[in-house]
Write an enzyme that holds these catalytic residues in place. Structure first.
Site, short mmCIF file in Angstrom:
data_model
loop_
_atom_site.label_atom_id
_atom_site.label_comp_id
_atom_site.label_asym_id
_atom_site.label_seq_id
_atom_site.Cartn_x
_atom_site.Cartn_y
_atom_site.Cartn_z
N HIS A 31 43.39 -16.61 -72.62
CA HIS A 31 44.08 -15.51 -73.31
C HIS A 31 43.45 -15.24 -74.69
CE1 HIS A 31 47.43 -14.75 -70.52
NE2 HIS A 31 47.38 -16.06 -70.27
N GLU A 48 47.40 -20.31 -68.03
CA GLU A 48 46.54 -19.39 -67.29
C GLU A 48 45.09 -19.38 -67.80
OE1 GLU A 48 50.08 -16.23 -66.04
OE2 GLU A 48 48.81 -15.79 -67.76
N ASP A 106 46.57 -12.84 -78.12
CA ASP A 106 46.34 -12.80 -76.68
C ASP A 106 45.12 -11.91 -76.43
OD1 ASP A 106 46.85 -12.74 -73.73
OD2 ASP A 106 48.76 -13.62 -74.35
#
Length: 627
Positions: free
Chosen positions: A270, A346, A196
């Site tokens: 990410h 995201e 991440d």
């Protein structure tokens, strides 16, 4: 009735009904209590009837020997006082993970079609023994278990927990310890979030900078998300990663416990830790650092956001796919399960929209919306995975832009994505944040460290993974997710995991028809005692009241409820400390005007049991219509 007969009857009733209640989590399909008890002694024998049962039998002997000190050993045979049998002819009811357990005063017999069923049978066996069975040292106890007949098998094939090791790194030993706890609850999938923005945790030998640079960040204390940016030249000394030998060791450890590890390499968003190592894979190619918990994005409350720092791979750069081919080649070789999770969530596309290469690719693909580039990216990733013999699994954002029929969706933004995916014929793992996010607050937000949402154990327990109108064949199962922005230690990871993971284990394993919240509460509380002996941390937020306010006739009104049965709530608004002689809450209360402070204490059976909760008037006003 003669005196001797009466005495015999009273003794029989005493023996049968004086036994402690059977408190199992998750609840089996069928539990039939019998009369009598089985006593474990130094002379107890443990046998297995087929060689495939040996590993489970040896694991049982080791598990029993630590607290009892008996030195029991497992041997091949058919006459053990504890007998583990694999069926010569499979029992179709039990499937691959089911078992039967028949305990009498003479013996305990666990029968299954496969070793996995025997493994789950011994987890039930140890839960039938006294709580001291979880001790890490030899203790004195009466090692008996009630006579009982149990038939058990899981409702779902995917029963998972995700652990994020990017935001905070957990050692190899800690990961194994966490997996061991999950296996005892009959979870069979460990979703390992390995990469991440805040750390790349898996060694990729062909790309050494991923761990040389991407696994480390500058040390920072304080609330994650509010920390200071790295200073020029500041050494990055906080972090860690797993070598490939570490990975193999953990995978083997999990396999013995019938846990499949699903790795996650989160792309195309990410990816800040990867870009810190290889910035040329971004659109701007600007240097970035592994993020130590600074506020690098702006969220607008409706699910939209803007990144202040680029954290997304460039979908128009062929070097990105060469990079991913190297990564997934090595990841695929380390994890034998069919899936690799590729994230997909995201993903901020603002840098794509301004990139000439992405604009040219959109024109070439004849697509008008930059969001559709994610579909192109994921299709390229899926081809890479297919070449490695793996299936693509991703968060529900992968539905945006289109995915192949073979892709599997993990529905986290509520259940909508799962419903959409199932209707389109995709397999789905249901893990909605509203029921399954274990990083959310468990009780009143004034008690635990703050985070952006809350999730009570009762709500987790109420979850039904198969939505109305969806063909159940597409629902592989479900999963709880533990994101670790605010979780720096294993001890706190346990606190956030339990008891909600106990609740979810029953959601994913037990028949829908046996779920019963008041009954679960009793079993959960017995597992609090077991966790204490085993030195496993957990939250006691279920004992705290749920405090809400609303406005009625222009007045601030207080409403309170208990999450579990039997709680008494006492409160004060006169700047005194509440106890069982204070005002007992029974119905909504109109609060007086003025700078009051509400204090609430919970009691059960006349004893204090929850946290003291203190809320000033402004705090109460902010709760109008919430919680």
């Amino acid at each position: 009735m003669k005196f001797s007969q009466t005495l015999f009857f009273l003794l029989y009733v005493t023996i049968v009904f004086a036994q402690p209640p059977i408190q199992l989590i998750p609840q089996p399909v069928s539990v039939q209590p019998q009369s009598g008890v089985f006593t474990l002694t130094k002379s107890t024998t443990i046998h297995y009837n087929q060689a495939d049962g040996r590993a489970v039998a040896e694991m049982l002997s080791q598990q029993l020997n630590v607290p009892t000190g008996f030195g029991l050993s497992a041997k091949e045979g058919k006459s053990g006082k504890i007998q583990l049998n694999l069926n010569a002819t499979p029992n179709s009811q039990l499937g691959g993970e089911g078992y039967t357990l028949d305990a009498s005063s003479k013996a305990v017999v666990i029968t299954a079609n496969r070793p996995a069923g025997l493994f789950y049978g011994i987890q039930t066996l140890t839960q039938l023994l006294p709580k001291e069975i979880g001790s890490k040292k030899v203790v004195t106890a009466t090692w008996t278990l009630p006579a009982v007949k149990i038939t058990d098998y899981p409702r779902f094939g995917w029963r998972g927990i995700m652990l994020d090791v990017s935001r905070n790194f957990f050692t190899k030993t800690e990961v194994k310890q966490y997996i061991d706890q999950l296996a005892k609850l009959k979870y069979n999938t460990f979703h390992w979030h390995l990469t991440d923005d805040n750390g790349w945790r898996i060694e990729i030998k062909s790309l050494p900078k991923l761990t040389e640079v991407g696994a480390w960040r500058v040390p920072r204390a304080g609330h994650f998300g509010d920390r200071a940016d790295p200073k020029p030249g500041e050494p990055a000394t906080s972090g860690g990663f797993y070598t490939q030998d570490d990975i193999r060791e953990i995978v083997a450890y999990a396999q013995v416990r019938n846990v499949t590890i699903v790795p996650e390499i989160d792309v195309p968003g990410h990816s800040m830790a990867a870009l810190a190592a290889y910035p040329e894979l971004s659109c701007t190619k600007a240097p970035v650092t592994v993020n130590p918990g600074t506020p690098f994005s702006e969220w607008y409350g409706n699910g939209t956001f803007k990144m202040k720092v680029e954290n997304t791979l460039n979908p128009s750069d062929e070097n990105v796919y060469a990079f991913l081919d190297k990564v997934f080649t090595e990841v695929a070789a380390l994890f034998p399960n069919p899936y690799i999770h590729v994230g997909g969530d995201e993903c901020y596309k603002g840098y794509w929209a301004n990139d000439p290469g992405c604009q040219a690719l959109m024109k070439q693909l004849n697509i008008r919306h930059v969001e559709d580039l994610q579909g192109y990216f994921m299709s390229r990733v899926e081809k890479i995975l297919t070449a490695k013999g793996k299936k693509l699994l991703g968060w529900d954002e992968i539905l945006e832009g289109g995915i192949s029929p073979g892709a599997t969706v993990m529905s986290w933004r509520g259940i909508k994505g799962g419903i959409e995916a199932a209707h389109a014929g995709h397999n789905v793992v249901m893990t909605p944040s509203t029921f399954a996010y274990l990083d959310y607050n468990q009780g009143d937000p004034t008690i635990d460290p703050p985070i952006y949402a809350s999730l009570r154990t009762q709500k987790s327990y109420s979850y039904e993974p198969v939505p109305d109108g969806v063909d159940a064949k597409y629902i592989l199962g479900g999963q709880g997710n533990l994101w670790t922005e605010q979780i720096p230690t294993l001890r706190y990871a346990e606190y956030m995991t339990y008891p909600r993971a106990w609740a979810l284990s029953e959601v994913f394993w037990s028949p829908k028809t046996v779920k019963n919240w008041p009954d679960f509460v009793q079993r959960m509380e017995s597992h609090f005692d077991r966790a204490d002996v085993a030195q496993i941390n957990y939250s006691r937020a279920i004992y705290d009241p749920i405090i809400r306010t609303n406005i009625k006739d222009g007045k601030l009104q207080l409403e309170m409820a208990g999450e579990i049965p039997g709680l008494d709530m006492y409160y004060t608004i006169d700047d005194t400390m509440p106890d069982q002689f204070s005002t007992k809450y029974s119905q909504p209360v109109n609060l007086p005007d003025g700078p009051i402070t509400l204090r609430v204490a919970t009691y059960r059976s006349g004893k204090p049991i929850g946290h003291l909760i203190t809320l000033k008037r402004d705090d109460l006003q902010k709760r109008v219509g919430r919680f």
